[in-house]
Motif scaffolding. Structure first.
Motif, PDB file in Angstrom:
ATOM      1  N   UNK A  23      12.944  79.493 -69.006  1.00 29.20           N
ATOM      2  CA  UNK A  23      14.065  79.027 -68.184  1.00 29.20           C
ATOM      3  C   UNK A  23      13.623  77.928 -67.230  1.00 29.20           C
ATOM      4  N   UNK A  24      12.455  78.097 -66.645  1.00 28.80           N
ATOM      5  CA  UNK A  24      11.929  77.060 -65.752  1.00 28.80           C
ATOM      6  C   UNK A  24      11.584  75.800 -66.545  1.00 28.80           C
ATOM      7  N   UNK A  25      11.022  75.981 -67.720  1.00 28.87           N
ATOM      8  CA  UNK A  25      10.568  74.854 -68.546  1.00 28.87           C
ATOM      9  C   UNK A  25      11.731  73.968 -68.984  1.00 28.87           C
ATOM     10  N   UNK A  26      12.874  74.574 -69.345  1.00 27.23           N
ATOM     11  CA  UNK A  26      14.011  73.782 -69.849  1.00 27.23           C
ATOM     12  C   UNK A  26      15.147  73.664 -68.840  1.00 27.23           C
ATOM     13  N   UNK A  27      14.981  74.248 -67.644  1.00 27.06           N
ATOM     14  CA  UNK A  27      16.057  74.284 -66.637  1.00 27.06           C
ATOM     15  C   UNK A  27      17.313  74.902 -67.249  1.00 27.06           C
ATOM     16  N   UNK A  28      17.165  76.120 -67.739  1.00 25.23           N
ATOM     17  CA  UNK A  28      18.243  76.753 -68.487  1.00 25.23           C
ATOM     18  C   UNK A  28      18.883  77.933 -67.785  1.00 25.23           C
ATOM     19  N   UNK A  29      19.835  78.535 -68.481  1.00 23.55           N
ATOM     20  CA  UNK A  29      20.549  79.723 -68.013  1.00 23.55           C
ATOM     21  C   UNK A  29      20.177  80.895 -68.909  1.00 23.55           C
ATOM     22  N   UNK A  30      19.821  82.015 -68.298  1.00 22.37           N
ATOM     23  CA  UNK A  30      19.377  83.173 -69.060  1.00 22.37           C
ATOM     24  C   UNK A  30      20.490  84.159 -69.356  1.00 22.37           C
ATOM     25  N   UNK A  31      20.366  84.836 -70.492  1.00 20.98           N
ATOM     26  CA  UNK A  31      21.327  85.863 -70.878  1.00 20.98           C
ATOM     27  C   UNK A  31      20.572  87.028 -71.520  1.00 20.98           C
ATOM     28  N   UNK A  32      21.006  88.233 -71.215  1.00 20.22           N
ATOM     29  CA  UNK A  32      20.483  89.434 -71.881  1.00 20.22           C
ATOM     30  C   UNK A  32      21.691  90.315 -72.181  1.00 20.22           C
ATOM     31  N   UNK A  33      22.319  90.097 -73.337  1.00 21.16           N
ATOM     32  CA  UNK A  33      23.582  90.788 -73.630  1.00 21.16           C
ATOM     33  C   UNK A  33      23.516  92.307 -73.521  1.00 21.16           C
ATOM     34  N   UNK A  34      22.387  92.885 -73.925  1.00 14.42           N
ATOM     35  CA  UNK A  34      22.236  94.346 -73.865  1.00 14.42           C
ATOM     36  C   UNK A  34      20.918  94.679 -73.184  1.00 14.42           C
ATOM     37  N   UNK A  35      20.964  95.686 -72.348  1.00 18.89           N
ATOM     38  CA  UNK A  35      19.744  96.105 -71.663  1.00 18.89           C
ATOM     39  C   UNK A  35      19.865  97.586 -71.307  1.00 18.89           C
ATOM     40  N   UNK A  36      18.773  98.146 -70.872  1.00 14.96           N
ATOM     41  CA  UNK A  36      18.780  99.534 -70.438  1.00 14.96           C
ATOM     42  C   UNK A  36      17.517  99.845 -69.678  1.00 14.96           C
ATOM     43  N   UNK A  37      17.571 100.879 -68.886  1.00 14.98           N
ATOM     44  CA  UNK A  37      16.354 101.384 -68.258  1.00 14.98           C
ATOM     45  C   UNK A  37      16.453 102.894 -68.118  1.00 14.98           C
ATOM     46  N   UNK A  38      15.392 103.476 -67.609  1.00 24.24           N
ATOM     47  CA  UNK A  38      15.256 104.924 -67.594  1.00 24.24           C
ATOM     48  C   UNK A  38      15.232 105.456 -66.168  1.00 24.24           C
ATOM     49  N   UNK A  39      16.068 106.443 -65.911  1.00 27.25           N
ATOM     50  CA  UNK A  39      16.161 107.068 -64.590  1.00 27.25           C
ATOM     51  C   UNK A  39      14.813 107.575 -64.108  1.00 27.25           C
ATOM     52  N   UNK A  40      13.970 108.015 -65.032  1.00 28.72           N
ATOM     53  CA  UNK A  40      12.663 108.586 -64.686  1.00 28.72           C
ATOM     54  C   UNK A  40      11.577 107.516 -64.647  1.00 28.72           C
ATOM     55  N   UNK A  41      11.411 106.791 -65.730  1.00 27.62           N
ATOM     56  CA  UNK A  41      10.296 105.851 -65.854  1.00 27.62           C
ATOM     57  C   UNK A  41      10.517 104.556 -65.063  1.00 27.62           C
ATOM     58  N   UNK A  42      11.770 104.192 -64.837  1.00 30.53           N
ATOM     59  CA  UNK A  42      12.086 102.961 -64.098  1.00 30.53           C
ATOM     60  C   UNK A  42      12.817 103.294 -62.802  1.00 30.53           C
ATOM     61  N   UNK A  43      12.379 104.363 -62.140  1.00 32.41           N
ATOM     62  CA  UNK A  43      13.168 104.888 -61.029  1.00 32.41           C
ATOM     63  C   UNK A  43      13.282 103.911 -59.864  1.00 32.41           C
ATOM     64  N   UNK A  44      12.221 103.176 -59.564  1.00 26.16           N
ATOM     65  CA  UNK A  44      12.300 102.201 -58.466  1.00 26.16           C
ATOM     66  C   UNK A  44      13.351 101.141 -58.749  1.00 26.16           C
TER      67      UNK A  44
END
Length: 273
Positions: A23-44
């Motif tokens: 994104x920095x290299x091309x001065x672009x816009x980022x997209x992540x259509x689907x994502x997820x995290x874990x209540x336990x492992x990604x608690x912070x």
């Protein structure tokens, strides 16, 4: 110019770090259509969002911060799923025995209140119940119900983000897990498949054709084609070494861009070629 970043590593493939530098290299816009995290492992990360009455992950937050267009994590990530471990051998709503689906947030930052879809077969963590606006949430208690909701709600969100990606001048689309592409039918000019130590660069059209072949019938899950199945059908345009990054470098998009410049140059050259 649309550039896709995927990985054949299920976790810790380096997609987000690579995307942030790109994104920095091309001065672009980022997209992540689907994502997820874990209540336990990604608690912070979970607490960081839930304390704001929101649901998003670290990857979307990093992409939003690195984009030249002013975005919230929800703007670029319309579907976020919260998981948590599920000890024992019993399979849950989504036929997983290792973890269980808790809640989906569906919708972008443009909506005052996103749509939440909650798992009615489990007890929601108290912080989910108090932190999110669940009064109008959709509750699902079977896979059949969930599939129906995904056709009505999730697919519409993906159609909307596809339109936003297509209208962007320079877009970087990050896939999730080891999935070959997060959106079917999306045109990309070039693809980077990243993993520790290297990035393999592919022509976007050839990669899309390979995805169609590898996905097989609808019964085999056209939306969930794994990267490894696709890579067995095509050869990369280039393979570029990715040096190891110090933790301080990983926090600075411009330093990632400098370090990974040969890979980014190969990717852009393929896209414009």
């Amino acid at each position: 110019m649309n550039l896709l970043v995927a990985s054949n590593a299920r976790v810790d493939g380096g997609k987000t770090t690579f995307s942030v530098g790109l994104l920095d290299y091309i001065s672009g816009t980022g997209f992540k259509p689907r994502a997820g995290n874990d209540y336990w492992f990604d608690h912070d990360d979970y607490r960081d969002a839930i304390e704001r009455g929101r649901l998003y992950g670290k990857d979307a937050r990093r992409l939003a911060a690195a984009s030249t267009t002013r975005l919230t994590p929800e703007d670029l990530n319309p579907i976020h799923r919260l998981w948590r471990p599920a000890p024992g051998s019993k399979k849950g709503l989504l036929d997983r025995s290792d973890r269980e689906f808790v809640v989906d947030r569906v919708g972008t930052g443009e909506a005052e209140t996103p749509t939440y879809v909650v798992n009615g077969t489990v007890e929601l963590p108290e912080s989910v119940q108090t932190g999110l606006s669940l009064a109008s949430a959709i509750t699902v208690e079977s896979l059949t119900e969930f599939n129906d909701v995904m056709k009505r709600v999730h697919m519409r969100a993906l159609e909307q983000i596809s339109e936003r990606i297509e209208s962007a001048d320079r877009a970087v689309i990050e896939s999730y897990g080891d999935i070959a592409r997060p959106l079917t039918g999306l045109t990309t000019d070039a693809v980077a498949v990243v993993e520790p130590r290297r990035a393999r660069i592919y022509d976007g059209e050839r990669y899309a054709n390979a995805c169609e072949v590898a996905s097989g019938s609808a019964r085999e899950g056209r939306l969930e084609t794994r990267v490894d199945r696709v890579l067995g059908l095509i050869e990369p345009r280039a393979t570029v070494e990715l040096p190891a990054l110090e933790s301080e470098t990983r926090t600075k998009p411009e330093r990632i861009a400098d370090t990974y410049a040969p890979a980014y140059e190969a990717l852009v050259t393929t896209a414009l070629g």
